[in-house]
Design a protein around this motif. Structure first.
Motif, PDB file in Angstrom:
ATOM      1  N   LEU A  36       0.832  -1.199   0.000  1.00  0.00           N
ATOM      2  CA  LEU A  36       0.000   0.000   0.000  1.00  0.00           C
ATOM      3  C   LEU A  36       0.873   1.257   0.000  1.00  0.00           C
ATOM      4  O   LEU A  36       2.008   1.235   0.480  1.00  0.00           O
ATOM      5  CB  LEU A  36      -0.910   0.009   1.228  1.00  0.00           C
ATOM      6  CG  LEU A  36      -1.941  -1.118   1.327  1.00  0.00           C
ATOM      7  CD1 LEU A  36      -2.742  -0.982   2.618  1.00  0.00           C
ATOM      8  CD2 LEU A  36      -2.880  -1.099   0.116  1.00  0.00           C
ATOM      9  N   PRO A  37       0.350   2.368  -0.522  1.00  0.00           N
ATOM     10  CA  PRO A  37       1.133   3.608  -0.528  1.00  0.00           C
ATOM     11  C   PRO A  37       1.267   4.192   0.872  1.00  0.00           C
ATOM     12  O   PRO A  37       0.617   3.745   1.822  1.00  0.00           O
ATOM     13  CB  PRO A  37       0.301   4.531  -1.434  1.00  0.00           C
ATOM     14  CG  PRO A  37      -1.101   4.028  -1.280  1.00  0.00           C
ATOM     15  CD  PRO A  37      -0.971   2.535  -1.148  1.00  0.00           C
ATOM     16  N   GLY A  38       2.118   5.215   0.969  1.00  0.00           N
ATOM     17  CA  GLY A  38       2.332   5.868   2.253  1.00  0.00           C
ATOM     18  C   GLY A  38       1.095   6.599   2.731  1.00  0.00           C
ATOM     19  O   GLY A  38       0.099   6.728   2.014  1.00  0.00           O
ATOM     20  N   THR A  39       1.171   7.104   3.946  1.00  0.00           N
ATOM     21  CA  THR A  39       0.029   7.791   4.535  1.00  0.00           C
ATOM     22  C   THR A  39       0.523   8.950   5.388  1.00  0.00           C
ATOM     23  O   THR A  39       1.719   9.246   5.429  1.00  0.00           O
ATOM     24  CB  THR A  39      -0.805   6.809   5.379  1.00  0.00           C
ATOM     25  OG1 THR A  39      -1.976   7.460   5.859  1.00  0.00           O
ATOM     26  CG2 THR A  39       0.000   6.300   6.568  1.00  0.00           C
ATOM     27  N   GLN A  40      -0.380   9.615   6.063  1.00  0.00           N
ATOM     28  CA  GLN A  40      -0.024  10.766   6.891  1.00  0.00           C
ATOM     29  C   GLN A  40       0.419  10.269   8.268  1.00  0.00           C
ATOM     30  O   GLN A  40      -0.405   9.868   9.090  1.00  0.00           O
ATOM     31  CB  GLN A  40      -1.214  11.716   7.007  1.00  0.00           C
ATOM     32  CG  GLN A  40      -1.606  12.341   5.677  1.00  0.00           C
ATOM     33  CD  GLN A  40      -2.966  12.997   5.708  1.00  0.00           C
ATOM     34  OE1 GLN A  40      -3.902  12.471   6.294  1.00  0.00           O
ATOM     35  NE2 GLN A  40      -3.103  14.147   5.057  1.00  0.00           N
ATOM     36  N   THR A  41       1.709  10.287   8.473  1.00  0.00           N
ATOM     37  CA  THR A  41       2.260   9.811   9.742  1.00  0.00           C
ATOM     38  C   THR A  41       3.577  10.519  10.019  1.00  0.00           C
ATOM     39  O   THR A  41       4.310  10.878   9.089  1.00  0.00           O
ATOM     40  CB  THR A  41       2.460   8.288   9.723  1.00  0.00           C
ATOM     41  OG1 THR A  41       2.943   7.849  10.988  1.00  0.00           O
ATOM     42  CG2 THR A  41       3.464   7.879   8.651  1.00  0.00           C
ATOM     43  N   ALA A  42       3.859  10.743  11.291  1.00  0.00           N
ATOM     44  CA  ALA A  42       5.090  11.430  11.668  1.00  0.00           C
ATOM     45  C   ALA A  42       5.332  11.221  13.159  1.00  0.00           C
ATOM     46  O   ALA A  42       4.495  10.658  13.879  1.00  0.00           O
ATOM     47  CB  ALA A  42       5.007  12.923  11.347  1.00  0.00           C
TER      48      ALA A  42
END
Length: 387
Positions: free
Chosen positions: A128-134
């Motif tokens: 799956l593609p990346g996502t909003q995470t930090a």
């Protein structure tokens, strides 16, 4: 992971068939102790009807034919096949295979939800593609994981911090001398992206494998941040406090503008969309106007016409390649999908032109690459095989 899963399946099968040696029993205990979910798998088999009865139900399947195929693969023609002796091995092998496949996919999905089945059956799996995470590191060293969920982190030296929908915001406040000496760090991992609104109202979007360090409140004479990786800046205008971005061996200074900086290595690429910026490296400096791009390191600054669409494509959710060499293309893809690149051959001297959504699964991106590069690829977990 794969080897351990099938080792565990063989040991569980031996346990159910009462064929384990003392050494194998110790090894099974060790593997079970490493994950309580494995105990549940074992108990599920034990709680079912007796093993012998379950194995006898396999008689409804043409086991002899399946076992004959296995023998043909692993036995030489000189070996005489024994039909009845060790007949139970047929069932043990099938049991090992069934449990092994289950354990492999169970462990795979449990450990990494980003690895999914490839519906096209072209690859071993899909990603799956990346996502909003930090991850946010506060001035006292506290680490906070950020995602799409709303979080009110509270006050950091008088500044309120709120994270929501992939963006973290620092409340605007008057200059605070103490807060100006306290720094926060926003770290975006592979397969991630995140936005931050700084205390002065400037907005920054970070790409995967990027890191931004900034004060909780800016000083009264300048606004200084440090960047590793890639980010797109929309800087709030403030003539009294120039905005400065420290890079690897160079620095970008602005008053109010929109620009993109890519600094994954010692050479930083600054592309200006609006306003003006000064790029300097201690030895020299250059002023950029919209549409220009600067390549800078500790010794040199080279200014040329920039490709604006390419520079900000990632912000708009796209991969955009324009006569790019294959290796940096694959590196960019690996950052977004958190991949390890494995080259089975020398990297060919070919260039890639094309675009595809960053919201696509890895298999879809590889389909585009295959069409324009005439190369074949493989996916094994998070390993991208380049043939």
């Amino acid at each position: 992971m794969k080897e351990e899963a099938f080792e565990l399946s063989a040991l569980i099968s031996g346990y159910l068939l009462c064929t384990l040696t003392p050494q194998e029993e110790e090894r099974l205990k060790l593997l079970l102790a490493a994950d309580e979910e494995r105990y549940r798998i074992l108990e599920a088999y034990r709680a079912a009807e007796p093993t012998a009865a379950r194995l006898s139900n396999m008689d409804s399947v043409d086991v002899d034919q399946a076992w004959h195929k296995v023998n043909n693969r692993f036995q030489t023609p000189q070996v005489v096949q024994r039909k009845n002796r060790y007949g139970w091995l047929k069932y043990a092998a099938i049991l090992i295979a069934v449990i092994g496949v289950f354990l492999f996919y169970f462990n795979l999905n449990k450990a990494d939800p980003g690895i999914v089945a490839d519906i096209t059956k072209t690859y071993q799996n899909d990603v799956l593609p990346g996502t909003q995470t930090a991850k946010l590191i506060l001035s006292d060293g506290t680490q906070i994981t950020l995602d799409k969920e709303k979080q009110i982190i509270g006050d950091e030296k008088g500044t309120t911090i709120v994270s929501n929908q992939g963006e973290i915001s620092y409340g605007q406040s008057a200059t605070n001398a103490l807060a100006a000496t306290k720094f926060n760090t926003l770290i975006v991992p592979k397969a991630g992206t995140y936005k931050v609104t700084l205390p002065d109202g400037s907005k920054v979007m970070l790409n995967a494998m990027s890191e931004l360090e900034f004060p909780v409140s800016f000083a009264d004479n300048e606004r200084l941040v440090s960047l590793k990786g890639e980010a797109y800046f929309e800087v709030a205008k403030d003539a009294a406090r120039p905005f400065k971005v420290k890079l690897n061996g160079s620095e970008v200074e602005v008053l109010g503008t929109h620009f993109n900086v890519s600094a994954y290595n010692q050479t930083a690429k600054t592309t200006l969309l609006e306003g003006s910026v000064k790029v300097r490296n201690g030895e020299s400096s250059s002023i950029l106007v919209p549409g220009k791009q600067a390549l800078s390191d500790q010794q040199n600054i080279v200014v040329a016409k920039g490709d604006l669409d390419k520079a900000v494509a990632w912000c708009k959710g796209d991969f955009y390649f324009s006569n790019d060499a294959l290796e940096p293309v694959l590196t960019e893809i690996s950052r977004w999908y958190d991949l390890k690149l494995i080259y089975k051959t020398k990297i060919p001297e070919i260039h890639i032109t094309g675009h595809v959504s960053r919201k696509a699964k890895l298999s879809e991106v590889l389909d585009m690459l295959k069409d324009v590069s005439n190369r074949s690829f493989g996916i094994e977990g998070r390993n991208l095989i380049i043939n």
